[in-house]
Write a protein that holds these residues in place. Structure first.
Motif, short mmCIF file in Angstrom:
data_model
loop_
_atom_site.label_atom_id
_atom_site.label_comp_id
_atom_site.label_asym_id
_atom_site.label_seq_id
_atom_site.Cartn_x
_atom_site.Cartn_y
_atom_site.Cartn_z
N VAL A 1 -20.03 49.69 51.89
CA VAL A 1 -20.08 48.22 51.80
C VAL A 1 -20.08 47.77 50.36
CG1 VAL A 1 -21.52 46.20 52.25
CG2 VAL A 1 -21.17 47.90 54.05
N ALA A 2 -20.87 48.47 49.52
CA ALA A 2 -20.91 48.12 48.11
C ALA A 2 -19.54 48.28 47.46
CB ALA A 2 -21.94 48.99 47.39
N ARG A 3 -18.85 49.36 47.79
CA ARG A 3 -17.51 49.56 47.24
C ARG A 3 -16.55 48.48 47.75
NH1 ARG A 3 -16.27 54.40 45.10
NH2 ARG A 3 -14.52 53.16 44.27
N THR A 4 -16.70 48.09 49.02
CA THR A 4 -15.85 47.05 49.60
C THR A 4 -16.06 45.72 48.90
OG1 THR A 4 -15.93 48.13 51.76
CG2 THR A 4 -15.25 45.83 51.72
N LEU A 5 -17.29 45.45 48.47
CA LEU A 5 -17.60 44.19 47.77
C LEU A 5 -17.18 44.22 46.31
CD1 LEU A 5 -21.14 43.47 49.25
CD2 LEU A 5 -18.97 42.37 49.84
N GLY A 6 -16.56 45.31 45.89
CA GLY A 6 -16.01 45.35 44.54
C GLY A 6 -16.80 46.16 43.54
N ALA A 7 -17.88 46.78 43.96
CA ALA A 7 -18.68 47.58 43.03
C ALA A 7 -17.99 48.91 42.76
CB ALA A 7 -20.08 47.82 43.60
N SER A 8 -18.04 49.35 41.53
CA SER A 8 -17.50 50.67 41.19
C SER A 8 -18.42 51.75 41.77
CB SER A 8 -17.39 50.83 39.68
OG SER A 8 -18.69 50.76 39.08
N ALA A 9 -17.95 53.00 41.72
CA ALA A 9 -18.75 54.10 42.26
C ALA A 9 -20.07 54.24 41.51
CB ALA A 9 -17.95 55.40 42.19
N SER A 10 -20.03 54.11 40.19
CA SER A 10 -21.26 54.24 39.41
C SER A 10 -22.20 53.07 39.66
CB SER A 10 -20.93 54.33 37.92
OG SER A 10 -20.23 53.18 37.48
N ARG A 11 -21.66 51.85 39.77
CA ARG A 11 -22.52 50.69 40.04
C ARG A 11 -23.13 50.78 41.43
NH1 ARG A 11 -23.36 45.83 37.72
NH2 ARG A 11 -21.77 46.30 36.15
N ALA A 12 -22.37 51.23 42.40
CA ALA A 12 -22.91 51.41 43.75
C ALA A 12 -24.02 52.45 43.75
CB ALA A 12 -21.80 51.80 44.72
N PHE A 13 -23.84 53.48 42.93
CA PHE A 13 -24.86 54.53 42.85
C PHE A 13 -26.16 53.97 42.29
CE2 PHE A 13 -26.90 57.84 40.23
CZ PHE A 13 -27.25 58.74 41.22
N PHE A 14 -26.07 53.21 41.19
CA PHE A 14 -27.27 52.70 40.54
C PHE A 14 -27.89 51.51 41.28
CE2 PHE A 14 -25.41 54.96 36.89
CZ PHE A 14 -26.53 55.69 36.49
N ARG A 15 -27.06 50.71 41.97
CA ARG A 15 -27.57 49.52 42.64
C ARG A 15 -27.95 49.76 44.08
NH1 ARG A 15 -26.69 44.62 40.32
NH2 ARG A 15 -28.19 43.98 41.93
N VAL A 16 -27.45 50.83 44.70
CA VAL A 16 -27.73 51.09 46.12
C VAL A 16 -28.48 52.42 46.29
CG1 VAL A 16 -26.76 51.43 48.41
CG2 VAL A 16 -25.74 49.74 46.87
N ALA A 17 -27.85 53.51 45.86
CA ALA A 17 -28.43 54.83 46.12
C ALA A 17 -29.77 55.02 45.41
CB ALA A 17 -27.45 55.93 45.70
N ILE A 18 -29.83 54.65 44.14
CA ILE A 18 -31.07 54.85 43.37
C ILE A 18 -32.22 54.03 43.95
CG2 ILE A 18 -32.19 54.45 41.14
CD1 ILE A 18 -30.51 56.92 41.13
N PRO A 19 -32.06 52.72 44.23
CA PRO A 19 -33.18 51.98 44.82
C PRO A 19 -33.62 52.51 46.18
CG PRO A 19 -31.58 50.46 43.91
CD PRO A 19 -30.95 51.81 43.88
N VAL A 20 -32.65 52.90 47.03
CA VAL A 20 -33.02 53.42 48.35
C VAL A 20 -33.78 54.73 48.23
CG1 VAL A 20 -32.09 54.35 50.51
CG2 VAL A 20 -31.13 52.25 49.54
N ALA A 21 -33.39 55.57 47.28
CA ALA A 21 -34.03 56.88 47.12
C ALA A 21 -35.17 56.84 46.11
CB ALA A 21 -32.99 57.91 46.67
N ALA A 22 -35.58 55.66 45.66
CA ALA A 22 -36.56 55.55 44.57
C ALA A 22 -37.88 56.26 44.89
CB ALA A 22 -36.80 54.08 44.25
N THR A 23 -38.32 56.16 46.14
CA THR A 23 -39.59 56.79 46.50
C THR A 23 -39.52 58.30 46.30
OG1 THR A 23 -40.08 55.06 48.12
CG2 THR A 23 -41.24 57.15 48.37
#
Length: 276
Positions: A166-188
């Motif tokens: 979804v993040a990629r579909t909304l125009g986020a690059s792979a690195s931005r999707a990683f830092f804005r989606v994957a990192i917050p979800v896995a933060a714990t």
């Protein structure tokens, strides 16, 4: 009588469990009541105390930085890459957990020592690693990295792939999707892994002793100073032990308590805000 016989296994299990609790708890309690605050203050004045504390503070922060910066992308690759390839890499990364610290110390000498695998090349470049502060950092990285990488990989495996798409579909690059989606979800999991890695690094003894030596102000970390102080000043050993114990309790709080609040804040952040 038959009823008591049926309940016997439960009582036996309870007794065995309590025995283990006592075995684990008694040393901790003994450390807490071993000396008065005045004794600890006097021990902190030992010449070993400040240099060991300062060296441990510097080296563990550097090693944690290295582990997090290099271990995060590695954990992501292990979590999302082809299982046939990542399994082999994961085995090598986790290996320091099962190897005795003394074996790791010898292995590091064979890798970076003058007669080791990389020793001649490093010597030509004018680089000496064994028995320096750099050796302390390398030993800490080797023993602590598996704890962070494993925790981070487990956390990344829980990231919903659809969120990334979804993040990629909304125009986020792979690195931005990683830092804005994957990192917050896995933060714990990342926080818990970092705390475990730091705890392992600051408590490292065997590999550091063999690879870096025990030179005061250069390679003598707090665990090594405790070992030396036990032969000359028990109060200094207790003071250093109290510092390490306080750090361990803080890390335990970070692992067990702090992630609960972090999870809520992470979900709130994911609920809104642009990805671009």
């Amino acid at each position: 009588m038959s009823r008591g016989f049926r309940n016997a296994p439960r009582w036996i299990a309870t007794a065995l469990a309590l025995a283990l609790v006592v075995i684990v708890a008694v040393p901790v309690v003994a450390l807490g009541v071993a000396s008065t605050p005045a004794d600890l203050i006097a021990g902190a004045r030992d010449p070993l105390f400040v240099p060991a504390l300062w060296l441990s503070a510097r080296t563990t922060l550097v090693s944690l930085f290295i582990v997090v910066v290099t271990g995060t992308p590695l954990a992501w690759w292990i979590a999302t890459g082809p299982r046939a390839r990542t399994r082999i890499v994961e085995v090598f990364v986790v290996m320091p957990i099962v190897l005795p610290p003394a074996v790791l110390g010898v292995a590091l000498l064979e890798a970076f020592g003058r007669q080791g695998l990389l020793g001649p090349l490093l010597e030509q470049l004018g680089v000496q690693i064994p028995f320096t502060s750099s050796a302390v950092v390398i030993a800490q990285v080797v023993v602590s990295a598996p704890f962070y990488v494993e925790s981070a990989a487990i956390a990344f495996r829980r990231v919903d792939v659809d969120l990334m798409l979804v993040a990629r579909t909304l125009g986020a690059s792979a690195s931005r999707a990683f830092f804005r989606v994957a990192i917050p979800v896995a933060a714990t999991g990342l926080l818990g892994g970092a705390a475990l890695a730091y705890a392992r690094a600051i408590g490292e003894f065997g590999a550091t002793l063999l690879f870096a030596g025990n030179l005061s102000g250069v390679t003598q970390t707090m665990p090594l100073a405790i070992y030396m102080a036990l032969e000359s000043d028990v109060r200094a050993a207790l003071a250093l032990s109290w510092v390490l114990g306080a750090i361990a309790i803080a890390l335990l709080f970070a692992i067990r308590v702090a992630p609960q609040g972090l999870s809520g804040r992470t979900r709130a952040r994911l609920g809104g805000g642009p990805l671009q």
